[in-house]
Enzyme design. Structure first.
Site, PDB file in Angstrom:
ATOM      1  CG  HIS A   7      -1.793   1.189   1.358  1.00 15.35           C
ATOM      2  ND1 HIS A   7      -3.114   1.186   0.994  1.00 15.35           N
ATOM      3  CD2 HIS A   7      -1.540   2.445   1.814  1.00 15.35           C
ATOM      4  CE1 HIS A   7      -3.640   2.383   1.211  1.00 15.35           C
ATOM      5  NE2 HIS A   7      -2.698   3.169   1.712  1.00 15.35           N
ATOM      6  CD  GLU A   8       1.549   3.553   3.684  1.00 19.79           C
ATOM      7  OE1 GLU A   8       1.744   4.631   3.074  1.00 19.79           O
ATOM      8  OE2 GLU A   8       0.504   3.342   4.330  1.00 19.79           O
ATOM      9  CG  HIS A  27       0.236   6.354  -0.726  1.00 19.62           C
ATOM     10  ND1 HIS A  27      -0.765   7.066  -1.352  1.00 19.62           N
ATOM     11  CD2 HIS A  27      -0.353   5.739   0.344  1.00 19.62           C
ATOM     12  CE1 HIS A  27      -1.902   6.879  -0.695  1.00 19.62           C
ATOM     13  NE2 HIS A  27      -1.682   6.082   0.328  1.00 19.62           N
ATOM     14  CD  GLU A  44      -5.263   6.514   0.645  1.00 17.62           C
ATOM     15  OE1 GLU A  44      -4.768   5.374   0.515  1.00 17.62           O
ATOM     16  OE2 GLU A  44      -4.782   7.377   1.400  1.00 17.62           O
ATOM     17  CG  HIS A 100     -13.092   8.984  10.056  1.00 12.28           C
ATOM     18  ND1 HIS A 100     -12.972   8.158  11.147  1.00 12.28           N
ATOM     19  CD2 HIS A 100     -12.164   8.566   9.163  1.00 12.28           C
ATOM     20  CE1 HIS A 100     -12.019   7.270  10.909  1.00 12.28           C
ATOM     21  NE2 HIS A 100     -11.513   7.502   9.720  1.00 12.28           N
ATOM     22  CB  ILE A 101     -17.842  13.239   9.383  1.00 12.03           C
ATOM     23  CG1 ILE A 101     -18.809  12.909  10.522  1.00 12.03           C
ATOM     24  CG2 ILE A 101     -17.646  12.034   8.489  1.00 12.03           C
ATOM     25  CD1 ILE A 101     -20.230  12.651  10.048  1.00 12.03           C
ATOM     26  N   GLY A 122     -12.230  15.403  11.976  1.00  9.52           N
ATOM     27  CA  GLY A 122     -11.208  15.016  11.013  1.00  9.52           C
ATOM     28  C   GLY A 122     -11.401  15.736   9.693  1.00  9.52           C
ATOM     29  CE1 TYR A 138     -11.468   9.889   4.309  1.00  4.34           C
ATOM     30  CE2 TYR A 138     -10.272  10.543   6.268  1.00  4.34           C
ATOM     31  CZ  TYR A 138     -10.314   9.857   5.070  1.00  4.34           C
ATOM     32  OH  TYR A 138      -9.225   9.153   4.635  1.00  4.34           O
TER      33      TYR A 138
END
Length: 552
Positions: A342-343, A346, A372, A474-475, A478, A480
């Protein structure tokens, strides 16, 4: 164009009272987000459950008992005057995710599971740590912000700077996936209840799903670790990069200073042998001076210098796996292999960019719901047979991963996938609706809207007293807000991109070069929808993700 857009969304076009009000809203919103976070932290810390008997911890892994005993020791608990131990206790349970998630998965005490579950869904929802009025204020301020900026809702403000572009595009994607996922989720729940031999409550599903998974896919990370020594995994990963993208990764340790002796340095060359990038790899956990998790960070961005030369991009790739012990190399769990891929995805987008302006090179200026894609795309190779077998080599025998274990890993990928994706849709839908059609000043409460969304997107309905939104950081605290859908959006694009390699339209290297020349190369210089169409020849489709998850 994006800099002008971002400036407009930051209120640069407002004057007089509107500008002052916008600045005031920004300040108030930041203060409310901090209060939301602090309330959640305080509420999480306020709950503890002390376990004292073997029956209390029956079924829980020794690693969990060790962590819980350590928590008990930190609180000054003892057993008959002796300090806590993993085997004898006492053990302290908290609402931190590494503690309560395994507890719900493994504890055989249904009554304790219920107690912990109810505690998790009611955090920060009453008393001095009540986040309900804070959420209402935040939603009101966000709606006011949207009006000041000339939009109908805060969701429109958020999507103005994202790949999806419109609420309608997000809703269309969610509906397509939900229509396929809900029937599978119902089948999964029916099968789970048949397996358990009883009707399940919300605090039972994680426990019985883990028992069913153990029976269907009988393997553990400890069985897999010997097949994934880090040196072999790196060799295999670099081989994939060479085959797909035509780049060679050369160990260059000692050529540059490092911040820890375990950190490695690599240079990246193209098929002509010319150097095009470099990266540091910091693979091991160091609890004393390194945060947990895994990440890619920018060291240097690609840039055309005043003399016409190109400053090459350099990346940091950081993970947190176990270090080598003696002559035994670092042995990776499958999750750690997955994380490294994954990394590295990126890192590839940062390093293989051909954009010469740092403001749009690599991941810079790439929309939130598209950034992503390369990382999620690289994860898919962990389930490709030849790729996964190619990165394995038993550190003692040299044997590759047995086919039986590969089949189990691949089979576990779609286990309870319908339920998992429905849960993500539920989170995404409530986030979008709260920032689009919900009126925070109206008669409908935030929780009434939550349960309305749940009826449309979940098979098992939340409890009437469910207050999970009070901990949905998150929302509310954060990044998102009106953007939680990004997880699914990126997964759709990544699955569609990966399927291009399996359709037989050219060799893997041919498709890989096209992927490099578009998604990995063009950075934030073009809209990601145009970049994706350049690679795929059409707009993204949800079908590949649904096939990948076994929804079709």
């Amino acid at each position: 164009e994006t800099k002008v857009r971002d400036a407009e969304l930051s209120g640069v076009g407002l004057v007089g009272e509107q500008r002052e009000r916008f600045k005031q809203i920004e300040t108030e919103s930041a203060e409310l987000a901090t209060r939301f976070t602090n309330n959640l932290l305080d509420s999480t810390k306020a709950f503890t459950l002390d376990l004292t008997s073997e029956e209390d911890v029956e079924g829980l892994p020794l690693t969990w008992k060790g962590a819980a005993a350590q928590m008990a020791a930190g609180a000054g608990l003892t057993r008959d005057g002796e300090p806590p131990s993993p085997e004898a206790g006492p053990w302290r349970l908290t609402l931190d995710a590494p503690m309560y998630v395994p507890f719900l998965q493994h504890s055989r005490r249904q009554d304790l599971r219920e107690q912990v579950y109810r505690a998790t869904i009611s955090r920060a929802s009453e008393g001095e740590t009540d986040n309900v009025p804070i959420m209402k204020q935040m939603l009101e301020l966000r709606k006011e912000t949207a009006v000041l900026l000339g939009y109908l809702s805060f969701a429109e403000v958020s999507l103005a700077e994202k790949m999806a572009g419109t609420v309608g595009a997000v809703n269309q994607l969610m509906t397509q996936i939900q229509d396929a996922a809900l029937p599978k989720s119902r089948q999964e729940l029916d099968g789970l209840e048949e397996f358990a031999g009883t009707k399940l409550e919300l605090w039972d599903t994680a426990f019985w799903a883990e028992r069913q998974r153990e029976q269907l896919f009988d393997y553990t990370d400890e069985q897999l670790r010997p097949y994934f020594p880090l040196p072999r995994v790196l060799d295999g990963l670099f081989d994939i990069a060479q085959e797909l993208f035509g780049v060679t990764i050369n160990p260059s340790d000692g050529e540059t200073p490092v911040w820890d002796p375990s950190v490695r340095f690599f240079r990246v060359t193209d098929d002509t042998g010319a150097e095009i990038a470099a990266f540091y790899l910091d693979p091991y956990s160091r609890s004393s001076n390194k945060r947990s998790g895994a990440w890619m960070n920018v060291c240097l961005s690609r840039k055309r210098m005043p003399d016409g030369s190109i400053r090459l991009p350099v990346a940091y790739l950081c993970c947190n796996q176990s270090p080598p012990v003696g002559d035994v190399p670092s042995l990776m769990s499958f999750t750690e292999v997955f994380t490294l891929f994954h990394e590295f995805g990126h890192g590839l987008q940062h390093m293989l960019t051909t954009v010469d302006h740092p403001q749009a090179a690599g991941i810079a200026n790439v929309e939130w719901d598209a950034v992503e894609v390369p990382s999620t795309f690289m994860q898919q190779w962990c389930y490709d047979h030849d790729t996964l077998i190619g990165v394995t080599k038993h550190h003692e025998t040299g044997a590759a991963l047995p086919e039986e274990l590969f089949d189990k890993i691949n089979g576990a990928r779609t286990f309870m996938s319908g339920t998992a994706i429905c849960r993500q849709i539920y989170f995404s839908e409530i986030d979008m609706q709260l920032h689009d059609t919900f009126d925070p000043s109206g008669n409908e409460s935030i929780f009434e809207r939550q349960h309305k969304v749940a009826r449309d997107s979940l098979v098992m309905q939340p409890l009437p007293e469910d207050r999970f939104l009070c901990s949905f950081s998150h929302i509310f605290s954060g990044s998102y807000s009106a953007g939680y859908y990004s997880y699914i959006w990126a997964a759709v694009l990544a699955a569609d991109a990966f399927e291009a390699f399996t359709e037989g339209q050219g060799s893997r290297s041919d498709v890989g070069r096209r992927f490099r020349e578009t998604i990995l190369s063009l950075g934030g210089g073009r809209h990601p929808m145009d970049v994706f169409k350049d690679f795929r020849g059409r707009p993204p489709s949800t079908e590949p993700l649904m096939r990948m998850l076994g929804l079709k």
